[in-house]
Design a protein around this motif. Structure first.
Motif, PDB file in Angstrom:
ATOM      1  N   UNK A 130       7.501  34.275 -60.869  1.00  0.00           N
ATOM      2  CA  UNK A 130       7.311  35.584 -61.485  1.00  0.00           C
ATOM      3  C   UNK A 130       7.124  36.654 -60.410  1.00  0.00           C
ATOM      4  N   UNK A 131       7.401  37.917 -60.758  1.00  0.00           N
ATOM      5  CA  UNK A 131       7.108  39.006 -59.823  1.00  0.00           C
ATOM      6  C   UNK A 131       5.599  39.060 -59.550  1.00  0.00           C
ATOM      7  N   UNK A 132       5.265  39.393 -58.322  1.00  0.00           N
ATOM      8  CA  UNK A 132       3.864  39.435 -57.929  1.00  0.00           C
ATOM      9  C   UNK A 132       3.630  40.637 -57.019  1.00  0.00           C
ATOM     10  N   UNK A 133       2.500  41.289 -57.210  1.00  0.00           N
ATOM     11  CA  UNK A 133       2.083  42.400 -56.359  1.00  0.00           C
ATOM     12  C   UNK A 133       0.788  41.954 -55.695  1.00  0.00           C
ATOM     13  N   UNK A 134       0.809  41.863 -54.362  1.00  0.00           N
ATOM     14  CA  UNK A 134      -0.343  41.334 -53.632  1.00  0.00           C
ATOM     15  C   UNK A 134      -0.989  42.394 -52.749  1.00  0.00           C
ATOM     16  N   UNK A 135      -2.305  42.345 -52.720  1.00  0.00           N
ATOM     17  CA  UNK A 135      -3.089  43.200 -51.829  1.00  0.00           C
ATOM     18  C   UNK A 135      -3.656  42.312 -50.731  1.00  0.00           C
ATOM     19  N   UNK A 136      -3.476  42.718 -49.481  1.00  0.00           N
ATOM     20  CA  UNK A 136      -4.029  41.976 -48.347  1.00  0.00           C
ATOM     21  C   UNK A 136      -4.829  42.902 -47.457  1.00  0.00           C
ATOM     22  N   UNK A 137      -5.821  42.304 -46.810  1.00  0.00           N
ATOM     23  CA  UNK A 137      -6.687  43.072 -45.914  1.00  0.00           C
ATOM     24  C   UNK A 137      -7.009  42.218 -44.696  1.00  0.00           C
ATOM     25  N   UNK A 138      -6.888  42.825 -43.530  1.00  0.00           N
ATOM     26  CA  UNK A 138      -7.161  42.131 -42.276  1.00  0.00           C
ATOM     27  C   UNK A 138      -8.656  42.091 -41.999  1.00  0.00           C
ATOM     28  N   UNK A 139      -9.103  40.911 -41.546  1.00  0.00           N
ATOM     29  CA  UNK A 139     -10.485  40.725 -41.095  1.00  0.00           C
ATOM     30  C   UNK A 139     -10.396  39.972 -39.775  1.00  0.00           C
ATOM     31  N   UNK A 140     -10.500  40.686 -38.667  1.00  0.00           N
ATOM     32  CA  UNK A 140     -10.381  40.046 -37.359  1.00  0.00           C
ATOM     33  C   UNK A 140      -9.006  39.447 -37.162  1.00  0.00           C
ATOM     34  N   UNK A 142      -7.523  37.164 -39.123  1.00  0.00           N
ATOM     35  CA  UNK A 142      -6.931  36.634 -40.363  1.00  0.00           C
ATOM     36  C   UNK A 142      -6.701  37.767 -41.349  1.00  0.00           C
ATOM     37  N   UNK A 143      -5.906  37.472 -42.379  1.00  0.00           N
ATOM     38  CA  UNK A 143      -5.750  38.399 -43.480  1.00  0.00           C
ATOM     39  C   UNK A 143      -6.115  37.656 -44.754  1.00  0.00           C
TER      40      UNK A 143
END
Length: 152
Positions: A130-140, A142-143
């Motif tokens: 399925x279509x997916x919209x992902x939010x990612x955030x970097x921490x040091x 890793x993301x």
């Protein structure tokens, strides 16, 4: 008892769309889950956080959302829906449309620190791509990310 089960089956058929909407999280839910996970990671460290992110009965599983964590080389270090992904590199793996989604996560983390990507992925709740919209955030180094399955 048979009448009750039959009534429940009919109710599930008649309200299938409403039920599906109830178990689907929104992109805003995904972003909030990531922000909560980032705070947890910063407070408790990688070992404890990654273990908790993969706990199927823990606080980081919400509706059809789960967390994924990659290092900045594209190797999965935690995955709430599929722990067998841990330790494998996905930098050059494409979805059905040719989108290198992990590469996009990594580039986004390196250049902007956080943001949104779109791709297609197998939804563990439905078994369908399925279509997916992902939010990612970097921490040091890793993301941390989560994505909502969408209809667009």
């Amino acid at each position: 008892m048979k009448k009750l089960l039959a009534a429940l089956a009919v109710a599930m058929i008649l309200t299938g769309d409403a039920w599906a909407a109830d178990v689907r999280a929104t992109p805003e839910d995904a972003q909030e889950l990531v922000k909560t996970a980032v705070a947890y990671l910063k407070k408790h460290g990688k070992d404890r956080a990654f273990k908790e992110f993969q706990n199927r009965n823990g606080p980081f599983i919400y509706k059809d959302l789960y967390l994924f964590v990659y290092d900045l080389e594209g190797t999965c270090v935690a995955h709430g829906a599929d722990p067998s992904r841990v330790g494998k590199n996905y930098l050059n793996v494409a979805d059905e449309d040719g989108t290198l989604y992990t590469k996009e996560y990594v580039e986004l983390a390196k250049t902007k620190g956080a943001g949104w990507t779109r791709f297609r992925f197998r939804n563990p709740a439905t078994g369908k791509v399925e279509p997916k919209k992902a939010y990612t955030e970097r921490v040091g180094d890793v993301l941390v990310g989560s994505g909502a399955y969408t209809t667009d």
